[in-house]
Design a protein around this motif. Structure first.
Motif, PDB file in Angstrom:
ATOM      1  N   GLY A 193     -50.634 -80.782 -34.025  1.00  0.00           N
ATOM      2  CA  GLY A 193     -52.021 -81.100 -34.348  1.00  0.00           C
ATOM      3  C   GLY A 193     -52.148 -82.445 -35.043  1.00  0.00           C
ATOM      4  O   GLY A 193     -53.180 -83.120 -34.929  1.00  0.00           O
ATOM      5  N   LEU A 194     -51.104 -82.852 -35.770  1.00  0.00           N
ATOM      6  CA  LEU A 194     -51.102 -84.186 -36.388  1.00  0.00           C
ATOM      7  C   LEU A 194     -51.067 -85.274 -35.330  1.00  0.00           C
ATOM      8  O   LEU A 194     -51.670 -86.343 -35.491  1.00  0.00           O
ATOM      9  N   ARG A 195     -50.334 -85.005 -34.246  1.00  0.00           N
ATOM     10  CA  ARG A 195     -50.301 -85.948 -33.112  1.00  0.00           C
ATOM     11  C   ARG A 195     -51.699 -86.077 -32.520  1.00  0.00           C
ATOM     12  O   ARG A 195     -52.163 -87.178 -32.209  1.00  0.00           O
ATOM     13  N   HIS A 196     -52.393 -84.934 -32.365  1.00  0.00           N
ATOM     14  CA  HIS A 196     -53.766 -84.968 -31.864  1.00  0.00           C
ATOM     15  C   HIS A 196     -54.675 -85.701 -32.849  1.00  0.00           C
ATOM     16  O   HIS A 196     -55.585 -86.435 -32.442  1.00  0.00           O
ATOM     17  N   ILE A 230     -45.443 -88.857 -38.712  1.00  0.00           N
ATOM     18  CA  ILE A 230     -46.128 -88.390 -37.496  1.00  0.00           C
ATOM     19  C   ILE A 230     -47.620 -88.693 -37.579  1.00  0.00           C
ATOM     20  O   ILE A 230     -48.249 -89.071 -36.584  1.00  0.00           O
ATOM     21  N   ALA A 231     -48.207 -88.544 -38.768  1.00  0.00           N
ATOM     22  CA  ALA A 231     -49.629 -88.865 -38.929  1.00  0.00           C
ATOM     23  C   ALA A 231     -49.895 -90.338 -38.653  1.00  0.00           C
ATOM     24  O   ALA A 231     -50.939 -90.704 -38.101  1.00  0.00           O
ATOM     25  N   LYS A 232     -48.930 -91.204 -38.993  1.00  0.00           N
ATOM     26  CA  LYS A 232     -49.108 -92.648 -38.814  1.00  0.00           C
ATOM     27  C   LYS A 232     -48.736 -93.132 -37.407  1.00  0.00           C
ATOM     28  O   LYS A 232     -49.149 -94.211 -36.995  1.00  0.00           O
ATOM     29  N   LEU A 268     -57.731 -92.809 -33.431  1.00  0.00           N
ATOM     30  CA  LEU A 268     -57.681 -94.067 -32.680  1.00  0.00           C
ATOM     31  C   LEU A 268     -58.832 -94.159 -31.684  1.00  0.00           C
ATOM     32  O   LEU A 268     -59.470 -95.217 -31.550  1.00  0.00           O
ATOM     33  N   LEU A 269     -59.104 -93.062 -30.988  1.00  0.00           N
ATOM     34  CA  LEU A 269     -60.184 -93.061 -29.999  1.00  0.00           C
ATOM     35  C   LEU A 269     -61.540 -93.280 -30.669  1.00  0.00           C
ATOM     36  O   LEU A 269     -62.365 -94.059 -30.183  1.00  0.00           O
ATOM     37  N   ILE A 311     -46.161 -99.992 -36.360  1.00  0.00           N
ATOM     38  CA  ILE A 311     -46.426 -99.288 -37.612  1.00  0.00           C
ATOM     39  C   ILE A 311     -46.970-100.272 -38.642  1.00  0.00           C
ATOM     40  O   ILE A 311     -46.713-101.472 -38.569  1.00  0.00           O
ATOM     41  N   ASP A 312     -47.733 -99.753 -39.596  1.00  0.00           N
ATOM     42  CA  ASP A 312     -48.367-100.616 -40.592  1.00  0.00           C
ATOM     43  C   ASP A 312     -47.352-101.065 -41.646  1.00  0.00           C
ATOM     44  O   ASP A 312     -46.288-100.462 -41.814  1.00  0.00           O
TER      45      ASP A 312
END
Length: 309
Positions: free
Chosen positions: A251-254, A145-147, A260-261, A198-199
């Motif tokens: 919060g990980l999604r945020h 989710i963090a990635k 990214l922003l 994804i990386d």
């Protein structure tokens, strides 16, 4: 039931019957529960009002009474859920005129909702200290989710077949019904069906982790129900042990979006990656970050102007 009998029917009974006929089986369970909640409030606030007595003033008073306990947006949702049933009643001749016309929507002022997220340095510390076992565990879920910034239900629904390792993408086309009895469900909206890049490191990790798994079985779902409190509890313990701000899985999604922003990724690209229905949703959710970036832009503009001679 004759028209005369229907006219004498309680509005609360009519509304519950309308929900049963038009919404049950036609909308997702989470949406249906909202209609049932609206029905409960109708019964609580105007239990003795008949369908034929639903005038503009009666309806406005209903909205006003509901607004005493809810924020304006919630009151607006309440109004829209009632309006569909009322307009059908008008079409059937059960109510002479539309009582929702020119309704004034009130409500409490929204509380300040500070989005909790980690900065890039804090996220690095968190990911560095994950206990990534040889078999699937919740730390792998936190990493993914963090990635990717996936929603909780989207990540739960992932199968090995959803990984396109050759093209380094995740195919998001379903969710997992963790609030109900399990099983696959459609995505939140059409925009949520997407491919998420994804990386290479994550590709290699999950290619190895899922090597012996069936293609059609959710990676993170084992026997029994899944509770988001279980995963949030694990994430909270990690944050506390590492002296980081305590955040939730959402919060990980945020965190993913904010990083990214701040990295200069466009709002449009972030919106597509998160599966937002429109950029407006992204802008509203991350307004504080966007404003901070605009302040940085102002500084850049002034430096550029001052360097002109």
């Amino acid at each position: 039931m004759s028209v005369a009998e229907k006219n004498k029917e309680l509005f609360s009974s009519y509304y519950e019957r309308w929900v049963s006929i038009y919404k049950d089986g036609a909308v997702r369970d989470v949406t249906l529960r909202k209609y049932h909640m609206t029905a409960q409030w109708v019964r609580k606030l105007i239990s003795d009002v008949r369908l034929c007595d639903m005038t503009r003033s009666v309806y406005q008073q209903l909205i006003n009474d509901y607004a005493k306990h809810h924020e304006r947006q919630t009151t607006m949702d309440f109004h829209h859920q009632l309006k569909g049933a009322i307009l059908d009643a008008v079409d059937e001749g059960l109510i002479k005129r539309d009582p929702t016309r020119k309704a004034i929507i009130k409500g409490r002022s929204p509380r300040d909702k500070k989005i909790k997220y980690l900065n890039q340095y804090e996220l690095h510390i968190l990911l560095k200290n994950l206990e990534l076992a040889e078999d699937v565990n919740w730390d792998w879920f936190i990493l993914l989710i963090a990635k990717t910034g996936l929603r909780f239900s989207e990540a739960l629904a992932l199968t090995r077949a959803d990984f396109d390792f050759a093209h380094q993408t995740l195919n998001i086309n379903k969710t997992w019904d963790y609030k109900g009895n399990g099983g696959f469900l459609p995505t939140k909206n059409r925009s949520s069906v997407r491919k998420v890049q994804i990386d290479w490191q994550t590709v290699m990790q999950f290619a190895s982790l899922t090597r012996n798994m069936r293609e059609d079985i959710p990676i993170f779902v084992k026997e029994g129900r899944i509770y988001n409190s279980t995963v949030n509890g694990r994430l909270e313990r990690l944050c506390r042990n590492l002296n980081l701000p305590v955040i939730s899985i959402h919060g990980l999604r945020h965190t993913h979006a904010s990083i990214l922003l701040f990295a200069g990724v466009s709002i449009a690209s972030v919106a597509r990656r998160l599966g937002h229905a429109s950029m407006t949703t992204t802008q509203k959710t991350y307004l504080h970050i966007i404003q901070e970036l605009e302040n940085q832009d102002i500084d850049r503009v002034m430096r550029a102007i001052s360097s002109l001679s």
